[in-house]
Design a protein around this motif. Sequence first.
Motif, short mmCIF file in Angstrom:
data_model
loop_
_atom_site.label_atom_id
_atom_site.label_comp_id
_atom_site.label_asym_id
_atom_site.label_seq_id
_atom_site.Cartn_x
_atom_site.Cartn_y
_atom_site.Cartn_z
N ALA A 122 0.86 -1.17 0.00
CA ALA A 122 0.00 0.00 0.00
C ALA A 122 0.90 1.22 0.00
CB ALA A 122 -0.91 0.01 1.22
N GLY A 123 0.46 2.27 -0.67
CA GLY A 123 1.29 3.47 -0.71
C GLY A 123 0.84 4.44 -1.76
N ASP A 124 1.79 5.25 -2.23
CA ASP A 124 1.49 6.28 -3.21
C ASP A 124 1.82 5.79 -4.62
OD1 ASP A 124 1.01 7.72 -0.95
OD2 ASP A 124 2.93 8.78 -0.99
N PRO A 125 1.09 6.28 -5.60
CA PRO A 125 1.22 5.74 -6.96
C PRO A 125 2.65 5.72 -7.49
CG PRO A 125 -0.65 7.22 -6.85
CD PRO A 125 0.04 7.32 -5.53
N ASP A 126 3.36 6.83 -7.39
CA ASP A 126 4.70 6.85 -7.97
C ASP A 126 5.61 5.83 -7.27
OD1 ASP A 126 4.15 8.88 -9.83
OD2 ASP A 126 4.52 10.44 -8.34
N GLN A 127 5.47 5.75 -5.95
CA GLN A 127 6.26 4.79 -5.19
C GLN A 127 5.86 3.37 -5.55
OE1 GLN A 127 8.76 5.27 -3.13
NE2 GLN A 127 8.67 7.41 -2.49
N LEU A 128 4.56 3.13 -5.63
CA LEU A 128 4.08 1.77 -5.90
C LEU A 128 4.48 1.30 -7.29
CD1 LEU A 128 0.53 1.88 -4.28
CD2 LEU A 128 2.52 0.59 -3.47
N ILE A 129 4.42 2.20 -8.24
CA ILE A 129 4.81 1.82 -9.60
C ILE A 129 6.28 1.40 -9.61
CG2 ILE A 129 5.31 2.81 -11.90
CD1 ILE A 129 2.61 4.38 -11.52
N ALA A 130 7.12 2.19 -8.96
CA ALA A 130 8.54 1.86 -8.93
C ALA A 130 8.79 0.58 -8.14
CB ALA A 130 9.34 3.01 -8.34
N LEU A 131 8.13 0.46 -7.01
CA LEU A 131 8.30 -0.74 -6.18
C LEU A 131 7.85 -1.99 -6.94
CD1 LEU A 131 7.09 0.51 -2.68
CD2 LEU A 131 9.37 -0.36 -3.20
N THR A 132 6.71 -1.88 -7.59
CA THR A 132 6.19 -3.03 -8.32
C THR A 132 7.16 -3.43 -9.42
OG1 THR A 132 3.94 -2.32 -7.83
CG2 THR A 132 4.22 -3.88 -9.64
N HIS A 155 -0.97 -8.04 -4.14
CA HIS A 155 -2.06 -7.11 -3.82
C HIS A 155 -1.50 -5.70 -3.71
CE1 HIS A 155 -3.90 -10.90 -2.78
NE2 HIS A 155 -3.21 -11.04 -1.67
N ILE A 156 -2.12 -4.77 -4.40
CA ILE A 156 -1.61 -3.40 -4.40
C ILE A 156 -2.76 -2.43 -4.25
CG2 ILE A 156 -0.28 -1.70 -5.72
CD1 ILE A 156 0.78 -4.08 -7.42
N VAL A 157 -2.69 -1.57 -3.26
CA VAL A 157 -3.69 -0.50 -3.18
C VAL A 157 -3.02 0.85 -2.98
CG1 VAL A 157 -5.48 -1.97 -2.13
CG2 VAL A 157 -4.07 -0.53 -0.67
N GLY A 203 -8.30 2.57 -3.28
CA GLY A 203 -8.54 1.47 -2.35
C GLY A 203 -8.12 1.88 -0.95
N ASP A 204 -8.32 0.98 -0.01
CA ASP A 204 -7.87 1.27 1.35
C ASP A 204 -7.25 0.03 1.97
OD1 ASP A 204 -10.10 -0.30 2.17
OD2 ASP A 204 -11.36 1.48 2.37
N MET A 205 -6.71 0.18 3.16
CA MET A 205 -5.98 -0.94 3.79
C MET A 205 -6.92 -2.02 4.32
SD MET A 205 -2.73 0.54 5.78
CE MET A 205 -1.70 1.82 5.08
N PHE A 206 -8.17 -1.65 4.50
CA PHE A 206 -9.15 -2.67 4.89
C PHE A 206 -9.32 -3.67 3.75
CE2 PHE A 206 -13.59 -4.11 5.59
CZ PHE A 206 -13.52 -4.50 6.91
#
Lengths: 459, 459, 548, 548
Positions: B320-330, B342-344, B373-376
């Motif tokens: 879970a996180g912010d789009p730019d971070q998640l894109i790079a992490l993914t 799972h990514i939100v 999305g959310d962490m739930f």
Amino acid sequence: MTLLRHTSKEIKDRSALTINPAKTCQPVGAMYAALGIHGCLPHSHGSQGCCAYHRTMLTRHYKEPVYAGTSSFTEGASVFGGQANLLQAFQNIFEIYDPEVVAVHSTCLSETIGDDMPQIADKAVKEGKVPEGKVVVTASTPSYVGSHVTGFANMVQGMVKGLATKKDKKNGKINVIPGFVEPSDMGEIKRLCKLMDVPIILFPDTDGVLNGPLTGKHKMFPDGGVTVEELRDTANSMGTLALGEWGSSLAAKYLDSTHKVPCQILGLPLGLTATDSFIDALRKMAGKSVPAEISFERGQLVDVMKDYHQYLYRRKVALAGDPDQLIALTEFLVSLDMIPAHIVTGTPGKKFEERIREITKDVPYKVNVKVEGDMFMLHQWIKNDPVDLLIGNTYMKYIARDEDIPLVRHGLPILDRVGHQYFPTVGYKGGLRLLEKILDAILTRKDRDDPETSFELAL
Amino acid sequence: MTLLRHTSKEIKDRSALTINPAKTCQPVGAMYAALGIHGCLPHSHGSQGCCAYHRTMLTRHYKEPVYAGTSSFTEGASVFGGQANLLQAFQNIFEIYDPEVVAVHSTCLSETIGDDMPQIADKAVKEGKVPEGKVVVTASTPSYVGSHVTGFANMVQGMVKGLATKKDKKNGKINVIPGFVEPSDMGEIKRLCKLMDVPIILFPDTDGVLNGPLTGKHKMFPDGGVTVEELRDTANSMGTLALGEWGSSLAAKYLDSTHKVPCQILGLPLGLTATDSFIDALRKMAGKSVPAEISFERGQLVDVMKDYHQYLYRRKVALAGDPDQLIALTEFLVSLDMIPAHIVTGTPGKKFEERIREITKDVPYKVNVKVEGDMFMLHQWIKNDPVDLLIGNTYMKYIARDEDIPLVRHGLPILDRVGHQYFPTVGYKGGLRLLEKILDAILTRKDRDDPETSFELAL
Amino acid sequence: MPTKKAMTPAEVKEEILKRYPTKVARKRDKQFLVHEGPEAMQTKDIQANVRTIPGIITQRGCTYAGCKGVILGPTRDIVNITHGPIGCGFYSWLTRRNQTDASAPDAANYMTYCFSTDMTEHDIVFGGMNKLRQAVQEAYDLFKPRAIAIFSTCPVGLIGDDVHAVAREMKEKLNAIDPNHKVNIFAFSCEGYKGVSQSAGHHIANNQIFTHVVGEEMKRPEGKYLINMLGEYNIGGDAFEIERILDKCGITLNSSFSGNSTYEQFARAGVADLNCVMCHRSINYVADMMETKWGIPWIKVNFIGAKSTAKSLRKIAQYFGDKQLIDRVEEVIAEEMKNVDATLADVKPRTTGKTAMLFVGGSRAHHYQDLFKELGMRSIGAGYEFAHRDDYEGRRVIPDIKVDADSRNIEELHIEQDPANYNPRKTDEELKQLEAAGFEFKEYAGLIPDMDKDTLIIDDINSWETEKLIEIMKPDIFCAGIKEKYAVEKLGVPLKQLHNYDMGGPYAGFKGAVNYYLEIDRLVNSKIWSYLEAPWDKEPELSATYVG
Amino acid sequence: MPTKKAMTPAEVKEEILKRYPTKVARKRDKQFLVHEGPEAMQTKDIQANVRTIPGIITQRGCTYAGCKGVILGPTRDIVNITHGPIGCGFYSWLTRRNQTDASAPDAANYMTYCFSTDMTEHDIVFGGMNKLRQAVQEAYDLFKPRAIAIFSTCPVGLIGDDVHAVAREMKEKLNAIDPNHKVNIFAFSCEGYKGVSQSAGHHIANNQIFTHVVGEEMKRPEGKYLINMLGEYNIGGDAFEIERILDKCGITLNSSFSGNSTYEQFARAGVADLNCVMCHRSINYVADMMETKWGIPWIKVNFIGAKSTAKSLRKIAQYFGDKQLIDRVEEVIAEEMKNVDATLADVKPRTTGKTAMLFVGGSRAHHYQDLFKELGMRSIGAGYEFAHRDDYEGRRVIPDIKVDADSRNIEELHIEQDPANYNPRKTDEELKQLEAAGFEFKEYAGLIPDMDKDTLIIDDINSWETEKLIEIMKPDIFCAGIKEKYAVEKLGVPLKQLHNYDMGGPYAGFKGAVNYYLEIDRLVNSKIWSYLEAPWDKEPELSATYVG
């Protein structure tokens, strides 16, 4: 069940049996030191198992190629001496692998036989088995004396003994002997000296040798390491800073007494106060002032020490490792108000206990310390007086698992985690890293064990 | 019992209730960005609770002072508009705190009222409430639009909107907008650009601002940050590299369209391939070649990726996180042959799902991804399809504990660990650090869970 | 490098050897064979089990390593004291990945410990026997173990410490103290300089175990089909998987040499119905000795590879000749092969046609070719680290092997029939029937017959040859050990360790085969090798679009 | 800085205020008092509970924070939905360290969750009531909670969403669905801009709880001495420690507002024998309302500090006047004080004479002075973040307090006797007797009388004043909150957070006192402050011994 199920609380005196040692033998330290010379092939003068074992250990610790030659003694050589083997080895090594330097260390076998390596090396030169422009350095490293640290120190001394050459003029540089530390640490020391604008000769220097890149192009002799030219020039430096008495003082004293290069022997620059001493000594020896960038890094470390003090205060730690590392670690733990409760090193040296007693004199706790101790002893102490954290090499993981205590891996060998090759623990940044690891171990345990009622979001 | 005991496996549609958000509101992002200007006091135009909350969150994340002003709206201001409050704030701020810049962002309150901040700022200048030589920048950051990332982007755009000034001559520099990353990351980007010998203007730049030293001498406005002069000069650069579309593209496009500074929008330089793209773009834009030192660092990262591939291969991760971070992490996880299962993100932006689908198209697994999305939701996915690792901010620790899954902390906020302030995750060295953390999480779990028969010394 | 790929095997050999000094080249020439087809190879000898040339960067270790590390390493209830300076004990401490199941509540397990006399200069000068005595005493006092073993390191032989005398003396002394606790104590003269490789250490270890332990217990345990597994060391849990399969078939493992073994197992080895030899190199002589002494026949088996496992099971069943067992074995094979086949169906399309090289150990370089074959991969080069000629060329050459000085130093036990317990397991009649049906006793054909024409067979390969081979032949995977691993991988080729399995495994048996398929798939198809070049290496020229 | 240390308090004030623009200085002057001794202070007013000046960097938060975060935060079984953009819900998610004991197997605990309508631009433009309705529905469907509370954020009031109407409507609707599951739903108009600080939020929260929940259940539970604890929020487990002590004394906690509380506790608050008020600021009006409605008297207590705890326990016992209770309380105090005294004996020599400043909250800046006193430390400056004049000067000034526009907006409930349940706990006679014995009901004398001459009392202190004070007066410790912490510490002075205890605690009661002593010892004697200067700062000149 437990992994170390035969370790009981009851401590019995032992005078002959070492169990789970906190040291290994000289040659591996010598091999490591030799890898810190550019273009060097270490050579093990003994039976081929030594070389295989040392290469294996260093390879696993670094996950990098570790090349070394061996004199491959068989029974004949063991009876009649290893001269023929070594001469043959020189010839083969220079023809096949073409190194700049061969750094030969002895083993218990060749030492027991009494092989005279410098004499054999001379003979090899005379017989043309050492090509023009190539050099051999030697170190006597009998496995039954000292430990891997001693072997490191002997090989470092061997470098200057064999190569340091006095000229008429000082070179304007300072020799820095980093001690038995990681390639990343050596890199960090270079970075700090560069920031200080102090030209140095760092030896040995395994940075760039044992933490190399993967590019598909392999260099048997990577770009890193101190050069032969630099080692020759150590005799002409303004002074020597020897970091870590056990690992570095021999070479420093040799340069001082033989070539009148004044030396100063400090601890490893690990932790706040030890790094302070290093930077301060460097500045004084070189006559430079400390740049803002270094003061800034120092302040960052102090800041984090302050921010997380509450989680460190009075936490008990058990440590095993090498004297220079343990002295610096203990000093750092004490500066954090932690309690270094149990400390063992396998490496001999009476001064060690004195130093630890001195560092811990204001610690409000009975500190167990044993020189020529072993991990069996350490484990028994822990059973009798549990701690919050372990610091030591990978072998400590068995104690960690049995006793359910977190382990911060530090020292040699680290066989099961990455990082030590790339991220230093010396210098202020290294202190930050070590602090981060210690905190993470303690806080992860807290997050695991806190009851739900007091599970914390923020720490 | 569990901490999140009301989270069930059964997933029900929700259209109105957000539970355990994976985002927060614009102003905190704007405040963070503003702290990256040298001598800047961020100012929150709204009720004083916003400012208190944002300062608290950033303070806890950095364990550093975070100053910001507030217009301290009361009921009156909310009805009649906040102009008087803001004018008064300008006067007080400049008289009492004497910043170089005040960076005002709005809130849901002032936006709902319709306060026109640029107009009020003009008025303040005209009325002499902004002293000669001092400047005000503004950004419209209604909390009910976007997320903290949007607020960051808006404030970064506000900087150039308010300050960028075209001159006759190019300045020979490149603008680099680092995106919503840590101070340590900004420091690492500067280091890489320096190694590339490319003169840059990095904005914002919180390095040296939110990771400062403890020296006993406190500077309300630390030495770090991009200067007003530099921000003015962004209009004259050769080009702009915007790192992270969500965080950086607004400002880059503004400079492109208004001042004809050509821009290129890249991902955050986190992980191998994304860092490759950054270095390559930098080299091409600046016409420089890549120095050996950078190639060496790259090779070290590739080497470790190779060495530990077996422990990463097909391991499942929830993020879970912010789009730019998640894109790079993914992208990084995929390059490691891991499965980002799972990514939100809470931050809106339809492109996000597309990008993730594209990056994971060859991953042999059904990847769940949800924007807004959310962490739930994430937790429910995890309950239905467990993972080996979590990556996200400190709030993920509740899932981590309930589900007994290790957590690598990344993103905003990290309230319970140190490190993000000081050690980057961008660049090749950052990739190494992230890899070390991921591996440590996985291997520590392995060491905990392996049966005694297969407990491993070396890994 | 298309031109290099086109080199013939002979050219490859020439290219590699030409770097050497003449004497080295001459020696290596005899250890470096080009496979010229099955018939031609009948007349080719390979030189093996000879000294490594000083200065050559070899894979090999020493006799101590072979004795203490390899053979005694996997036995959990013996206190193994290394008599010597600290290093040897330290390096052999937990570094072999022998797994052991010590889960019984009172099971002893000393495998996690390192015991050493940590000899110092004083001991070297004045002799270490007193320290050794005291160390044995301390070990006894602390642990009261079933057995204590003493291992000599290089200086011990030179300074003349009589470790066997100390063992005898302490055994007598300690057994007198407590008649209720019997402790066996024995020693190994396994100084590192003996022999030319670990192989000598295996021999020394096996001889002493045979002399001091095997036959101590001659009561037959329960179990209809009682076998010993020889030369299986339970790396990564291989023995567990083999035991699982044997159990499932109804075959009882009486004793293991020495994967997941105990002292008791060694002691009762003499009662088995059959000896099954996995690693021919390290233990074939023990099988011979047991046959001589007690009449236990031996067969070569191989549980590496699903087909090989099936074949070995069938062979064991055939030996016993019991229909029920034969049927059960077929059932088990059919059941186990489902998963094997399913995995292969997924993996094989991605591995077929790829090439492997295997230079490792004394039998693994042969056994693992079966697994590569199952994956549709070709083994284009192979060789051993410490094998003898028979391991390459088959047992038929044993009579021709010249015993050199180094090997002559390794004691050969002279074994005779045990008059009380000798008992041929099969009548001559039965043996003949089995042989007539194609059943082979004490036979091993070696590595070379299983390899293809134009492959390379290299004994005691070294770093120069390894790297040059890779450069020229670019295999998709290279199998060797940890010392080779990173150098090979720096060249862009994955290395699979076949000593410690890179912490993977088990790879034996059916489940092991599946593990191996998946692992090789991961390695040869890893995307990591696509990252070696940076974008700026691929396209180094600059288009100075923005420069201005 | 000896010259600065020599400044008189008045000079300090002058030095600080002179930086301000005239209007600001004039205002701050009234909120910044120099303590001139007890008598002189009788006639001095402090300005409090007034607006913070825009642009001033204040400690204060908003009404929403006071309502949702402070008061409702510690109650575990209510689903608290924030109606607004995401931020407010996010920032108040788990950030207050209210602990709760939800260990009962079926206990609901929503404190770990954040619920929000996450309003977007569409909702702002077209109104958010539909989304709110749907959110309530979804919360109900997912969790079936005992109660749902709705909290309004800034824009809600402005756009005219009627949260109370939604609450009523949904309550009716949902209770009709399932007659077996009763759900209470209510809302709070706690928009952040209301009032001047969190204090307004406390008031709004308490009023709604009083209106919608308190009195719902009038059955007396078991327990001889039934008290409510008001204004205790269980930061760091304080309430647990207080409950432990009460339990030990035999006093039953009927209801807690709101540390470690449940909906049920609020509902039954009306049956207690006595209300004990910890934080006067946040809740004194609730005590008044309960007295009016049901005849429950209230007393001020303080469980911060060992002596204060003892005093409070004795006061409660005295109220009940039961010998058995009075004796038991003495026993408990004697027992608990052992550890307190032992710890003090160790710690106090290291803390005596040190100085503290406390600028925080609405009662903690007063309460924690007791702990410092026990440590032999002097509190040389103090003030509140969101208190009113009575919290400084005592309840005697309440009639004189001018209610300004900001406070007038906060609803005051008009409470009357509950004809069915009104029941004075003490007769007039009894009350008089108690008062004659010095017992004080509904009395609080405030902060100022407890402070020494020449100390500073500052309301709503800001960052400029904080840092200047530290620079001039160099206290050994400064108590405030997280926003102040690192700035203060950068100046070399440790800051102890009294909102979240820096993750420490409990600090209430006897065990809490011990925790606090140890913590303060750690902080004021930490060696960290000796590291601020590098060696080269201390001795910057170079002796160029080796240079050359």
